[in-house]
Design an enzyme around this catalytic site. Structure first.
Site, PDB file in Angstrom:
ATOM      1  N   THR A   1      50.719  43.778  33.792  1.00 50.54           N
ATOM      2  CA  THR A   1      50.153  44.593  32.721  1.00 50.54           C
ATOM      3  C   THR A   1      49.959  46.040  33.152  1.00 50.54           C
ATOM      4  O   THR A   1      50.420  46.975  32.484  1.00 50.54           O
ATOM      5  CB  THR A   1      48.813  44.000  32.262  1.00 50.54           C
ATOM      6  OG1 THR A   1      49.024  42.676  31.770  1.00 50.54           O
ATOM      7  CG2 THR A   1      48.197  44.846  31.164  1.00 50.54           C
ATOM      8  N   VAL A   2      49.279  46.242  34.287  1.00 47.95           N
ATOM      9  CA  VAL A   2      48.991  47.607  34.721  1.00 47.95           C
ATOM     10  C   VAL A   2      50.240  48.294  35.251  1.00 47.95           C
ATOM     11  O   VAL A   2      50.519  49.454  34.929  1.00 47.95           O
ATOM     12  CB  VAL A   2      47.863  47.617  35.770  1.00 47.95           C
ATOM     13  CG1 VAL A   2      47.610  49.037  36.265  1.00 47.95           C
ATOM     14  CG2 VAL A   2      46.581  47.034  35.195  1.00 47.95           C
TER      15      VAL A   2
ATOM     16  N   LYS B   1      40.428  46.484  42.354  1.00 52.48           N
ATOM     17  CA  LYS B   1      39.004  46.573  42.693  1.00 52.48           C
ATOM     18  C   LYS B   1      38.606  45.650  43.842  1.00 52.48           C
ATOM     19  O   LYS B   1      37.757  45.987  44.659  1.00 52.48           O
ATOM     20  CB  LYS B   1      38.161  46.281  41.454  1.00 52.48           C
ATOM     21  CG  LYS B   1      38.332  44.878  40.894  1.00 52.48           C
ATOM     22  CD  LYS B   1      37.712  44.714  39.524  1.00 52.48           C
ATOM     23  CE  LYS B   1      38.520  45.367  38.446  1.00 52.48           C
ATOM     24  NZ  LYS B   1      39.803  44.676  38.148  1.00 52.48           N
TER      25      LYS B   1
ATOM     26  N   VAL C   1      37.439  50.938  38.972  1.00 56.97           N
ATOM     27  CA  VAL C   1      36.088  50.698  38.462  1.00 56.97           C
ATOM     28  C   VAL C   1      36.037  50.705  36.942  1.00 56.97           C
ATOM     29  O   VAL C   1      35.638  49.720  36.324  1.00 56.97           O
ATOM     30  CB  VAL C   1      35.081  51.720  39.031  1.00 56.97           C
ATOM     31  CG1 VAL C   1      33.733  51.604  38.325  1.00 56.97           C
ATOM     32  CG2 VAL C   1      34.912  51.512  40.525  1.00 56.97           C
TER      33      VAL C   1
ATOM     34  N   GLY D   1      38.575  51.340  34.604  1.00 54.29           N
ATOM     35  CA  GLY D   1      39.813  51.353  33.840  1.00 54.29           C
ATOM     36  C   GLY D   1      40.177  52.778  33.476  1.00 54.29           C
ATOM     37  O   GLY D   1      40.424  53.615  34.347  1.00 54.29           O
TER      38      GLY D   1
ATOM     39  N   ILE E   1      38.209  54.993  32.212  1.00 54.64           N
ATOM     40  CA  ILE E   1      37.069  55.914  32.273  1.00 54.64           C
ATOM     41  C   ILE E   1      37.102  56.685  33.593  1.00 54.64           C
ATOM     42  O   ILE E   1      37.052  56.078  34.664  1.00 54.64           O
ATOM     43  CB  ILE E   1      35.734  55.156  32.189  1.00 54.64           C
ATOM     44  CG1 ILE E   1      35.691  54.261  30.953  1.00 54.64           C
ATOM     45  CG2 ILE E   1      34.559  56.124  32.202  1.00 54.64           C
ATOM     46  CD1 ILE E   1      34.496  53.319  30.936  1.00 54.64           C
TER      47      ILE E   1
ATOM     48  N   GLY F   1      43.020  37.821  24.052  1.00 50.93           N
ATOM     49  CA  GLY F   1      43.569  38.422  25.261  1.00 50.93           C
ATOM     50  C   GLY F   1      42.570  39.212  26.077  1.00 50.93           C
ATOM     51  O   GLY F   1      42.956  39.933  27.006  1.00 50.93           O
TER      52      GLY F   1
ATOM     53  N   GLU G   1      40.811  35.852  30.689  1.00 46.37           N
ATOM     54  CA  GLU G   1      41.877  35.076  31.295  1.00 46.37           C
ATOM     55  C   GLU G   1      41.698  33.590  30.989  1.00 46.37           C
ATOM     56  O   GLU G   1      40.631  33.143  30.568  1.00 46.37           O
ATOM     57  CB  GLU G   1      41.872  35.293  32.818  1.00 46.37           C
ATOM     58  CG  GLU G   1      42.037  36.736  33.253  1.00 46.37           C
ATOM     59  CD  GLU G   1      43.446  37.262  33.021  1.00 46.37           C
ATOM     60  OE1 GLU G   1      44.364  36.436  32.848  1.00 46.37           O
ATOM     61  OE2 GLU G   1      43.616  38.497  33.012  1.00 46.37           O
TER      62      GLU G   1
ATOM     63  N   LYS H   1      32.986  46.166  41.379  1.00 47.78           N
ATOM     64  CA  LYS H   1      32.927  47.544  40.892  1.00 47.78           C
ATOM     65  C   LYS H   1      31.647  48.250  41.329  1.00 47.78           C
ATOM     66  O   LYS H   1      31.686  49.432  41.690  1.00 47.78           O
ATOM     67  CB  LYS H   1      33.047  47.538  39.365  1.00 47.78           C
ATOM     68  CG  LYS H   1      34.415  47.080  38.879  1.00 47.78           C
ATOM     69  CD  LYS H   1      34.456  46.917  37.366  1.00 47.78           C
ATOM     70  CE  LYS H   1      35.821  46.457  36.883  1.00 47.78           C
ATOM     71  NZ  LYS H   1      35.864  46.222  35.417  1.00 47.78           N
TER      72      LYS H   1
END
Length: 403
Positions: A11-12, A100, A127, A129, A131, A182, A185, A200
């Site tokens: 995803t990332v 993380k 931490v 995403g 932000i 979604g 998990e 975090k």
């Protein structure tokens, strides 16, 4: 051109590829130089992906390529991601990560390795995403002595609590809905047990206070014990239940950090943070309270933070040190047991029995309350004082109140 390699095309990782290529001209205009993806490492094949020609499965190709200046690690965990990160830094390559768990467990070691090889190890996305909080905490608030950080650090748990509070869903029903949407998990334990928030808050504590804080040192409670009766009682007191990660610097220089559900007053900005959003409130001695709010996870928000680090790494050749802290140890931490706060308690008994032990307790009420159940708020006290006073009472829920 700054050449980039991406480790992990989930995803990332796929989001990072999309942002880097989709904003190519914007990045070039703002930085004065282009950024290109040379390799994407994954054990899987993606024949239908527009990036399929870049896929490889041998890390040594990246490790030995002198053109690769920035390695983006989005594999996750502390297994192969740890090995590849060490090898990339040792090869003189900047590493950017959203991992993380790796930063929380091995951040000190990896920062020292980066310093040794005059490269950067950056982790803004680990931490909040999307932000921006790590950079502001370490740079923009440099003139402050930060004394406390309190945050809603996990979007999954915040979504579940939001649905319990707003729609009266049970924990189980809200979790199932989060999975269907979604947001959670198939195995949601890292979220609902508080482990994600713990990692975090460890990172934030290390950046703010200058010593590594390991997850094993941080008492962590999740939201599995939060029930609808607790939600209703909190509402009757003008409060909402939120899972908070907290860290604070004590007068003796030690750090207290923990993760637990709290009752938060509805006038507090944290109480208004709903759904999958995150918020981090930082207290500095000069600036007072500042709060960072936004999407704490998700493909493109997280990729946005990763790419900002990629650009910073590309612009800071020679290993300008962005983050640095000392190693942790048993001398760093003070447990939260002696932290004074008010408490919410739900137990068997009556108002009369509660006032025998807690004369100043505020008794709460809810619709459908059983005759043999009582809920109340105590005055400020430590956990040990509370437990001594609760001796003999059959408690169903005990949560701190954010004062």
């Amino acid at each position: 051109m700054i050449q980039v390699a991406i480790l992990g095309f989930g995803t990332v990782g796929s989001g990072v590829a999309e942002v880097l290529t989709g904003h190519e001209e914007l990045i070039r205009r703002r930085t004065g130089q282009p950024y290109g993806i040379k390799y994407i490492l994954d054990v899987r094949d993606f024949p239908d992906s527009p990036f399929s020609s870049l896929l490889i499965n041998d890390f040594s190709v990246i490790e030995e390529d002198p053109e690769i200046q920035v390695v983006v690690e989005t594999i996750g965990g502390t297994g192969v991601a740890y090995d590849f990160t060490r090898r990339a830094l040792s090869a003189g390559k900047n590493v950017v990560t959203s991992n993380k768990e790796l930063v929380a467990c091995h951040g000190y070691e990896l920062l020292q390795l980066a310093k040794e090889h005059k490269v950067s190890y950056l982790f803004e996305a680990s931490v909040g995403g999307g932000i921006p909080v790590i950079h502001p905490l370490s740079q923009c608030l440099t003139a402050n002595e930060v004394t406390e950080i309190t945050g809603i650090l996990n979007g999954t748990t915040n979504y579940i609590l939001t649905r319990m509070i707003g729609e009266g869903l049970s924990f189980e029903a809200a979790l199932k809905e989060a999975q269907e949407n979604g947001y959670a998990e198939r195995d949601p334990s890292a979220d609902i047990d508080g482990d994600d928030a713990c990692r975090k808050i460890c990172i934030l504590a290390a950046v703010a206070f200058g010593r590594h804080v390991y997850p094993v040192q941080v008492p962590t409670d999740g939201i599995t014990d939060v029930t609808l009766p607790d939600v209703d009682y909190a509402d009757s007191a003008g409060k909402k239940i939120k899972l908070l990660g907290r860290c604070m610097k004590n007068q003796d220089g030690t750090v207290t950090a923990f993760v637990a559900p709290h009752l938060v007053d509805q006038s507090d900005p944290l109480a208004s943070v709903t759904d999958v959003f995150n918020a981090i409130k930082i207290h500095g001695d000069a600036v007072g309270d500042v709060m960072f709010y936004g999407a704490g996870a998700g493909k493109l928000p997280t990729a946005s933070a990763v790419v900002s680090d990629v650009i910073e790494a590309g612009e800071n050749a020679g290993g300008k040190i962005q983050y640095d802290w000392e190693d942790g140890g048993d001398d760093v931490m003070t447990p939260p047991d002696e932290l004074r706060s008010s408490w919410y308690v739900r137990s068997d008994g009556t108002a009369e029995s509660v006032h025998t032990t807690f004369p100043d307790a505020g008794i709460l009420a809810r619709h459908g309350q059983p005759d043999d159940e009582v809920a109340f708020l105590t005055g400020p006290m430590t956990r040990s004082e509370l437990e001594n006073s609760l001796n003999g009472m059959e408690c169903r829920s005990v949560f701190r109140v954010l004062d």
